[in-house]
Design a protein around this motif. Structure first.
Motif, mmCIF file in Angstrom:
data_model
loop_
_atom_site.group_PDB
_atom_site.id
_atom_site.type_symbol
_atom_site.label_atom_id
_atom_site.label_comp_id
_atom_site.label_asym_id
_atom_site.label_seq_id
_atom_site.Cartn_x
_atom_site.Cartn_y
_atom_site.Cartn_z
ATOM 1 N N MET A 1 79.597 9.963 -23.215
ATOM 2 C CA MET A 1 79.180 8.775 -22.443
ATOM 3 C C MET A 1 80.109 7.619 -22.788
ATOM 4 S SD MET A 1 75.119 8.839 -23.179
ATOM 5 C CE MET A 1 75.290 9.084 -24.928
ATOM 6 N N ALA A 2 80.895 7.192 -21.879
ATOM 7 C CA ALA A 2 81.737 6.025 -22.146
ATOM 8 C C ALA A 2 80.966 4.779 -21.710
ATOM 9 C CB ALA A 2 83.037 6.153 -21.373
ATOM 10 N N HIS A 3 81.185 3.692 -22.411
ATOM 11 C CA HIS A 3 80.501 2.445 -22.047
ATOM 12 C C HIS A 3 81.541 1.465 -21.536
ATOM 13 C CE1 HIS A 3 76.637 3.430 -23.929
ATOM 14 N NE2 HIS A 3 77.381 4.225 -24.678
ATOM 15 N N SER A 4 81.142 0.654 -20.555
ATOM 16 C CA SER A 4 82.098 -0.341 -20.089
ATOM 17 C C SER A 4 82.065 -1.536 -21.033
ATOM 18 C CB SER A 4 81.742 -0.773 -18.670
ATOM 19 O OG SER A 4 80.451 -1.324 -18.674
ATOM 20 N N HIS A 5 83.231 -2.020 -21.384
ATOM 21 C CA HIS A 5 83.329 -3.155 -22.294
ATOM 22 C C HIS A 5 84.237 -4.196 -21.687
ATOM 23 C CE1 HIS A 5 81.456 -1.813 -26.082
ATOM 24 N NE2 HIS A 5 81.635 -0.618 -25.564
ATOM 25 N N SER A 6 84.109 -5.440 -22.146
ATOM 26 C CA SER A 6 85.043 -6.466 -21.685
ATOM 27 C C SER A 6 86.378 -6.223 -22.388
ATOM 28 C CB SER A 6 84.505 -7.844 -22.026
ATOM 29 O OG SER A 6 84.327 -7.951 -23.416
ATOM 30 N N ALA A 7 87.418 -6.867 -21.908
ATOM 31 C CA ALA A 7 88.783 -6.562 -22.348
ATOM 32 C C ALA A 7 88.967 -6.635 -23.860
ATOM 33 C CB ALA A 7 89.750 -7.508 -21.656
ATOM 34 N N GLN A 8 88.323 -7.634 -24.522
ATOM 35 C CA GLN A 8 88.622 -7.794 -25.949
ATOM 36 C C GLN A 8 87.844 -6.818 -26.842
ATOM 37 O OE1 GLN A 8 86.937 -9.888 -24.104
ATOM 38 N NE2 GLN A 8 85.488 -11.163 -25.204
ATOM 39 N N ASP A 9 86.831 -6.168 -26.295
ATOM 40 C CA ASP A 9 86.047 -5.226 -27.119
ATOM 41 C C ASP A 9 86.789 -3.901 -27.277
ATOM 42 O OD1 ASP A 9 83.979 -6.829 -27.603
ATOM 43 O OD2 ASP A 9 82.595 -5.966 -26.133
ATOM 44 N N PRO A 10 86.673 -3.294 -28.483
ATOM 45 C CA PRO A 10 87.233 -1.937 -28.567
ATOM 46 C C PRO A 10 86.397 -1.018 -27.682
ATOM 47 C CG PRO A 10 85.912 -2.441 -30.524
ATOM 48 C CD PRO A 10 85.973 -3.689 -29.693
ATOM 49 N N VAL A 11 87.023 -0.007 -27.116
ATOM 50 C CA VAL A 11 86.264 0.918 -26.278
ATOM 51 C C VAL A 11 85.603 1.938 -27.188
ATOM 52 C CG1 VAL A 11 86.398 2.655 -24.467
ATOM 53 C CG2 VAL A 11 87.775 0.578 -24.321
ATOM 54 N N ILE A 12 84.287 1.988 -27.145
ATOM 55 C CA ILE A 12 83.555 2.900 -28.019
ATOM 56 C C ILE A 12 83.145 4.112 -27.202
ATOM 57 C CG2 ILE A 12 81.633 3.140 -29.630
ATOM 58 C CD1 ILE A 12 83.451 0.754 -30.296
ATOM 59 N N GLU A 13 83.557 5.261 -27.673
ATOM 60 C CA GLU A 13 83.130 6.501 -27.030
ATOM 61 C C GLU A 13 81.987 7.078 -27.857
ATOM 62 O OE1 GLU A 13 84.452 8.371 -24.494
ATOM 63 O OE2 GLU A 13 85.969 6.903 -23.905
ATOM 64 N N GLN A 14 80.923 7.488 -27.201
ATOM 65 C CA GLN A 14 79.895 8.230 -27.936
ATOM 66 C C GLN A 14 80.088 9.706 -27.671
ATOM 67 O OE1 GLN A 14 75.816 7.041 -27.579
ATOM 68 N NE2 GLN A 14 76.287 4.896 -27.862
ATOM 69 N N GLN A 15 80.349 10.458 -28.714
ATOM 70 C CA GLN A 15 80.594 11.893 -28.565
ATOM 71 C C GLN A 15 79.480 12.671 -29.242
ATOM 72 O OE1 GLN A 15 84.302 12.301 -30.632
ATOM 73 N NE2 GLN A 15 85.329 10.765 -29.381
ATOM 74 N N ARG A 16 78.991 13.691 -28.523
ATOM 75 C CA ARG A 16 78.003 14.592 -29.108
ATOM 76 C C ARG A 16 78.724 15.566 -30.025
ATOM 77 N NH1 ARG A 16 72.851 16.838 -27.471
ATOM 78 N NH2 ARG A 16 73.359 19.047 -27.490
ATOM 79 N N VAL A 17 78.266 15.656 -31.272
ATOM 80 C CA VAL A 17 78.915 16.553 -32.231
ATOM 81 C C VAL A 17 77.847 17.496 -32.773
ATOM 82 C CG1 VAL A 17 80.196 16.672 -34.417
ATOM 83 C CG2 VAL A 17 80.561 14.742 -32.869
ATOM 84 N N ILE A 18 78.183 18.784 -32.835
ATOM 85 C CA ILE A 18 77.241 19.771 -33.371
ATOM 86 C C ILE A 18 77.826 20.353 -34.648
ATOM 87 C CG2 ILE A 18 76.088 21.983 -32.919
ATOM 88 C CD1 ILE A 18 76.058 21.127 -29.940
ATOM 89 N N ILE A 19 77.050 20.267 -35.721
ATOM 90 C CA ILE A 19 77.526 20.686 -37.043
ATOM 91 C C ILE A 19 76.583 21.765 -37.571
ATOM 92 C CG2 ILE A 19 77.895 19.893 -39.434
ATOM 93 C CD1 ILE A 19 78.448 17.075 -38.191
ATOM 94 N N PRO A 20 77.107 22.923 -37.991
ATOM 95 C CA PRO A 20 76.210 23.953 -38.532
ATOM 96 C C PRO A 20 75.730 23.563 -39.934
ATOM 97 C CG PRO A 20 78.497 24.696 -38.604
ATOM 98 C CD PRO A 20 78.515 23.341 -37.969
ATOM 99 N N SER A 21 74.442 23.750 -40.189
ATOM 100 C CA SER A 21 73.924 23.462 -41.532
ATOM 101 C C SER A 21 74.161 24.667 -42.430
ATOM 102 C CB SER A 21 72.424 23.153 -41.475
ATOM 103 O OG SER A 21 71.693 24.372 -41.402
ATOM 104 N N LYS A 22 73.952 24.451 -43.723
ATOM 105 C CA LYS A 22 74.091 25.525 -44.703
ATOM 106 C C LYS A 22 73.097 26.654 -44.391
ATOM 107 C CE LYS A 22 72.707 25.946 -49.476
ATOM 108 N NZ LYS A 22 72.293 25.229 -50.666
ATOM 109 N N HIS A 23 72.006 26.305 -43.697
ATOM 110 C CA HIS A 23 70.963 27.287 -43.390
ATOM 111 C C HIS A 23 71.123 27.877 -41.995
ATOM 112 C CE1 HIS A 23 69.037 26.019 -47.103
ATOM 113 N NE2 HIS A 23 69.299 24.799 -46.725
ATOM 114 N N GLY A 24 72.294 27.628 -41.371
ATOM 115 C CA GLY A 24 72.593 28.261 -40.090
ATOM 116 C C GLY A 24 71.967 27.581 -38.886
ATOM 117 N N GLU A 25 71.466 26.352 -39.075
ATOM 118 C CA GLU A 25 70.888 25.635 -37.932
ATOM 119 C C GLU A 25 71.916 24.646 -37.390
ATOM 120 O OE1 GLU A 25 66.445 25.823 -39.892
ATOM 121 O OE2 GLU A 25 67.910 24.354 -40.549
ATOM 122 N N LYS A 26 71.895 24.465 -36.068
ATOM 123 C CA LYS A 26 72.831 23.497 -35.484
ATOM 124 C C LYS A 26 72.241 22.095 -35.604
ATOM 125 C CE LYS A 26 75.148 26.497 -32.169
ATOM 126 N NZ LYS A 26 74.552 27.444 -31.205
#
Length: 270
Positions: A1-26
């Motif tokens: 999901m990209a957000h619209s920002h005004s020119a001086q703001d850094p562009v923040i990207e929200q990225q979904r990240v999936i990390i496996p746990s030690k117990h095999g759960e996402k």
């Protein structure tokens, strides 16, 4: 999901990240990517999730300062895999470790971990076990884990659990919200925050924030942390309840200022 920002703001990207746990759960989380090498990890509380307003607002305040943030769901909560377990302190510390290792493996520096309520406990327990993070923020964590159980499970919880082996916690309509097993209850009762805090590295900088009107975890718990953690700062937010309902802005600015100040001091240090 990209957000619209005004020119001086850094562009923040929200990225979904999936990390496996030690117990095999996402484990599912959202990365607020500002392009900084440093990253702050946020930990939600009991039966909460990464989208809880305190997590979202802290992430927004940090990203405004150009710091990347990752907020995720512990296993059995929110979007992450696994079934919800009461207690579960050591497994949640493992989840947090998996997340930190994931980002270290991508050459990021996890500069701080921040947790609210039970998440505050996770941050401190993590630091008592691993010594790789030097800035900890405990927002309204519980010092005495023997307390707060009867409020949820009833005064005679010990007799019932010994007799039946479990207690089902029901919602207002009588549906079962979650089951507390004897094993999970005992794990909570064995988790000794005093003991854990004594093992936190003396070099570690710790901030405890607590609301003076917290109706779930008494302010005394914050004072106990202040007594035993060596490199510790305590900030009481006057009038704030456990969820900081009317004090989100103050909470965010206290947390962000602490992290920024320590990071700046570290840069200047020889």
């Amino acid at each position: 999901m990209a957000h619209s920002h005004s020119a001086q703001d850094p562009v923040i990207e929200q990225q979904r990240v999936i990390i496996p746990s030690k117990h095999g759960e996402k484990l599912v989380g959202l990365l607020h990517e500002t392009g900084s090498k440093e990253i702050v990890i946020l930990c939600h509380g009991f039966r909460s999730r990464k989208d809880y307003n305190t997590m979202v607002n802290l992430a927004a305040a940090l990203e405004k300062e150009g710091i990347s943030v990752f907020r995720f769901d512990f296993a059995g909560n929110g979007e992450s895999e696994g079934s919800f377990q009461y207690g579960n302190y050591s497994r949640e510390a493992d989840d947090l470790h998996a997340v930190i290792q994931h980002f270290s493996g991508e050459n990021r520096v996890v500069s701080a971990i921040v947790g609210h309520s039970k998440g505050g406990n996770m941050v401190l327990l993590y630091a008592s076990k691993y010594r790789d993070i030097h800035i900890l923020v405990n927002v309204s964590g519980r010092y005495d884990l023997n307390r707060g159980i009867a409020e949820r499970l009833g005064e005679d919880f010990m007799q019932i659990i010994k007799k039946d082996g479990y207690i089902d916690v029901k919602n207002k309509t009588g549906g079962v919200e979650y089951r507390v097993t004897e094993e999970s209850l005992m794990e909570r009762l064995r988790t000794d925050m005093h003991e854990a805090c004594l093992k936190i590295d003396k070099e570690c900088r710790v901030l405890t924030v607590h609301g003076s009107a917290d109706e779930i975890i008494p302010i005394e718990d914050a004072l106990e942390f202040a007594k035993i953690i060596p490199n510790h700062k305590l900030h009481i937010v006057e009038g704030a309840n456990h969820g900081y309902t009317s004090h989100q802005t103050e909470l965010a600015s206290v947390v962000v200022n602490f992290i920024k100040t320590v990071l700046e001091q570290d840069k200047v240090a020889p």
